[in-house]
Write a protein that holds these residues in place. Sequence first.
Motif, mmCIF file in Angstrom:
data_model
loop_
_atom_site.group_PDB
_atom_site.id
_atom_site.type_symbol
_atom_site.label_atom_id
_atom_site.label_comp_id
_atom_site.label_asym_id
_atom_site.label_seq_id
_atom_site.Cartn_x
_atom_site.Cartn_y
_atom_site.Cartn_z
ATOM 1 N N PHE A 60 0.828 -1.211 0.000
ATOM 2 C CA PHE A 60 0.000 0.000 0.000
ATOM 3 C C PHE A 60 0.860 1.257 0.000
ATOM 4 N N LEU A 61 1.892 1.295 0.839
ATOM 5 C CA LEU A 61 2.739 2.489 0.938
ATOM 6 C C LEU A 61 3.654 2.629 -0.276
ATOM 7 N N CYS A 62 4.178 1.508 -0.780
ATOM 8 C CA CYS A 62 5.091 1.572 -1.926
ATOM 9 C C CYS A 62 4.377 2.051 -3.186
ATOM 10 N N VAL A 63 3.196 1.527 -3.435
ATOM 11 C CA VAL A 63 2.464 1.897 -4.647
ATOM 12 C C VAL A 63 2.147 3.386 -4.658
ATOM 13 N N ARG A 64 1.876 3.959 -3.509
ATOM 14 C CA ARG A 64 1.514 5.376 -3.418
ATOM 15 C C ARG A 64 2.697 6.292 -3.156
ATOM 16 N N GLY A 65 3.882 5.731 -3.014
ATOM 17 C CA GLY A 65 5.080 6.533 -2.818
ATOM 18 C C GLY A 65 5.110 7.269 -1.498
ATOM 19 N N LEU A 66 4.518 6.702 -0.461
ATOM 20 C CA LEU A 66 4.441 7.357 0.842
ATOM 21 C C LEU A 66 5.604 6.949 1.736
ATOM 22 N N ALA A 67 5.870 7.783 2.726
ATOM 23 C CA ALA A 67 6.954 7.511 3.666
ATOM 24 C C ALA A 67 6.547 6.376 4.608
ATOM 25 N N PHE A 68 7.539 5.671 5.156
ATOM 26 C CA PHE A 68 7.287 4.539 6.052
ATOM 27 C C PHE A 68 7.474 4.935 7.512
ATOM 28 N N ARG A 69 8.651 5.446 7.832
ATOM 29 C CA ARG A 69 9.009 5.641 9.234
ATOM 30 C C ARG A 69 8.760 7.076 9.678
ATOM 31 N N GLY A 70 8.617 7.221 10.996
ATOM 32 C CA GLY A 70 8.474 8.532 11.612
ATOM 33 C C GLY A 70 9.655 8.823 12.511
ATOM 34 N N LYS A 71 9.407 9.592 13.566
ATOM 35 C CA LYS A 71 10.487 9.955 14.483
ATOM 36 C C LYS A 71 10.862 8.815 15.409
ATOM 37 N N SER A 107 -1.028 -6.927 22.923
ATOM 38 C CA SER A 107 -0.911 -7.845 24.046
ATOM 39 C C SER A 107 0.466 -8.484 24.179
ATOM 40 N N LYS A 108 1.119 -8.787 23.062
ATOM 41 C CA LYS A 108 2.346 -9.587 23.120
ATOM 42 C C LYS A 108 3.618 -8.813 22.840
ATOM 43 N N HIS A 109 3.604 -7.944 21.818
ATOM 44 C CA HIS A 109 4.878 -7.450 21.300
ATOM 45 C C HIS A 109 4.993 -5.924 21.261
ATOM 46 N N ALA A 110 4.154 -5.210 21.957
ATOM 47 C CA ALA A 110 4.199 -3.746 21.891
ATOM 48 C C ALA A 110 5.363 -3.204 22.712
ATOM 49 N N ASN A 111 6.260 -2.478 22.043
ATOM 50 C CA ASN A 111 7.330 -1.717 22.704
ATOM 51 C C ASN A 111 8.180 -2.590 23.618
ATOM 52 N N LYS A 112 8.599 -3.757 23.110
ATOM 53 C CA LYS A 112 9.426 -4.658 23.899
ATOM 54 C C LYS A 112 10.917 -4.332 23.799
ATOM 55 N N GLY A 113 11.288 -3.490 22.845
ATOM 56 C CA GLY A 113 12.682 -3.110 22.718
ATOM 57 C C GLY A 113 13.475 -4.072 21.854
ATOM 58 N N ARG A 114 14.792 -3.838 21.806
ATOM 59 C CA ARG A 114 15.664 -4.668 20.978
ATOM 60 C C ARG A 114 15.776 -6.084 21.531
ATOM 61 N N GLY A 115 16.004 -7.043 20.601
ATOM 62 C CA GLY A 115 16.171 -8.427 20.992
ATOM 63 C C GLY A 115 14.881 -9.210 21.077
ATOM 64 N N THR A 129 13.896 -2.924 10.508
ATOM 65 C CA THR A 129 14.768 -3.894 9.840
ATOM 66 C C THR A 129 13.958 -4.891 9.017
ATOM 67 N N ILE A 130 12.900 -5.442 9.621
ATOM 68 C CA ILE A 130 12.029 -6.379 8.892
ATOM 69 C C ILE A 130 11.333 -5.661 7.746
ATOM 70 N N CYS A 131 10.934 -4.426 7.978
ATOM 71 C CA CYS A 131 10.274 -3.643 6.926
ATOM 72 C C CYS A 131 11.196 -3.453 5.722
ATOM 73 N N ILE A 153 10.718 -4.797 1.817
ATOM 74 C CA ILE A 153 10.814 -3.906 0.649
ATOM 75 C C ILE A 153 11.809 -4.463 -0.360
ATOM 76 N N GLU A 154 12.951 -4.933 0.135
ATOM 77 C CA GLU A 154 13.973 -5.468 -0.767
ATOM 78 C C GLU A 154 13.489 -6.732 -1.468
ATOM 79 N N LEU A 155 12.872 -7.656 -0.720
ATOM 80 C CA LEU A 155 12.410 -8.909 -1.319
ATOM 81 C C LEU A 155 11.290 -8.667 -2.330
ATOM 82 N N MET A 156 10.360 -7.785 -2.002
ATOM 83 C CA MET A 156 9.267 -7.480 -2.920
ATOM 84 C C MET A 156 9.786 -6.777 -4.163
ATOM 85 N N GLY A 157 10.723 -5.831 -3.976
ATOM 86 C CA GLY A 157 11.309 -5.147 -5.124
ATOM 87 C C GLY A 157 12.073 -6.087 -6.029
ATOM 88 N N GLN A 158 12.805 -7.033 -5.431
ATOM 89 C CA GLN A 158 13.546 -8.012 -6.225
ATOM 90 C C GLN A 158 12.599 -8.892 -7.032
#
Length: 532
Positions: A67-78, A110-118, A126-128, A132-137
């Motif tokens: 959805f974001l790639c097709v519309r050329g929108l930004a992904f990340r924020g601050k 419930s499970k994974h919100a703001n758990k930090g690194r690791g 990183t996963i995002c 993007i790379e796999l879909m672009g390839q």
Amino acid sequence: TSGLNNWKHAHEILMNHENSKQHLDAIAALCARKSSSQIDSDLVKQYEGEVQYWQELLRRLVSVVKFLCVRGLAFRGKNELIGSSNNGNYLGILELLSEYDTFLAEHIISKHANKGRGHASYLSSTICEELIELMGQKVLCVIIDEIKTAKYFSISVDSTPDIMHVDQLTVVIRYVKFIPIYSHTGSEIARIILHFLEENGINIQNCRGQSYDNASNMSSKYKGVQAIIRERCSVAYYIPCTAHSLNLIGKCAAECCPNAALSDTRWSARYDAVQELQSDENQPRDSRLVAEGFLKKLQQLEVAILVEVWDTVLERFQKTSLTLQRSKLPSVVKVYKETSKREKTRKRQFDEGCSKETIFSPRERFRCEVYLPIMDALSLAVQHRLHSYMHIQNKFGFLSNICELSKDDIMEDCFPSEMIHFSEFYKTVSGQEKKKSRNSSTEIEMLLNENMCSHIFPNVHIALRIYLCMAPSNCCGERSFSKLKRIKNEARNSMGQERLNFLSLMSIENDVVDSLSFTDLIHDFALRKARK
């Protein structure tokens, strides 16, 4: 056991063992254990459940990335915090979907919100980036396969600086890729093009057309890009960009006009500006005097006539200014009344004849000094630019009216017997369809494919494919610059080159992205990331 030492009769001993009660009981126990459970069955079941869980999550993540790639929108924020208003479009859309998706809500909140690194949540940048790379390839591989299947192709190249003043070279075949360049010489750009084609396994010998602008580094006969490409592939015909040539024709005609230097933009815009400047008493006196001079110049009848002339010319060019179309000219056009004036005479020299001096009326003078030079310049420029396209017309011009050619019109070097056969075939099929005749080259090529007759008329089919793959202009490259400015803007100026290519590729080729299924990508990604 004592082992076996009677190898002479080993075969008989093994046969007796296979039919023994002990061996049959052992085989039955093994089959029963296989059908019930294995030692690691719980581990396998846990692993398969984890793979299924991550696949369900990845389906949602891939949809958001698409959805974001097709519309050329930004992904990340601050930041990357769930619940923050500054976490960017990617996490923001996932939060929105979680309000209506219980699976996603349970995963995020419930499970994974703001758990930090690791902590594996698949919500990190990183996963995002990996997605993007796999879909672009995958999109890239699909399009390259299309190019190789079609065999014949044309290339179009143009360049523009991005927001960080890095010159981006856009290479257009079936898709667009931006390549940073640090030199604008013809040899360097040609080297980049050839390296790009070789890197993607595209044979330059199948190139049948080139379309660039009319810059000397691109169109030069000796050291231009088109000349270097033709050294590698002699049938890669160069077609100057028709839209750019049209602009150059208009520029050539404007340069011969004495009042064309009045403004580099639109005359009506200059008129509004100087009128506002001249009436503003807060402006410096020098500026108001200059504006007053411009205003008097614009109020001359000659300027009004030139406006009308250029309005007609630019309309033919389909480049008429919107401001000029809407403008009203009562303040410029004045009622012109020719009054009788004493004819000015000059002192005759002793060696001149006694014939009367030719005196032009204002109408005749304007016609001879302004209007006719503009028309002559347009005519000469059109003839000069048209010469660049004659070699294509001579080779492929017959394809534009292939179905209307008579036997006398078919040239000897254009496979005449096959052309005559195809002409009769076309008339027969058109009569059977009882529809509007297919006259364009694209429709004729589709007719061959629909009736599976490409092998019957191989030369006609190949000629149509080569003709249709030629690019008459590099407008696609110009349009890709609009995507470039949108994707790599001031807020995203640190974007890497590879990421820029994948995002621009999926945004420009959005129809290919929509037609693809990323199920295999999701499955492979989940298998790699699932923890055993």
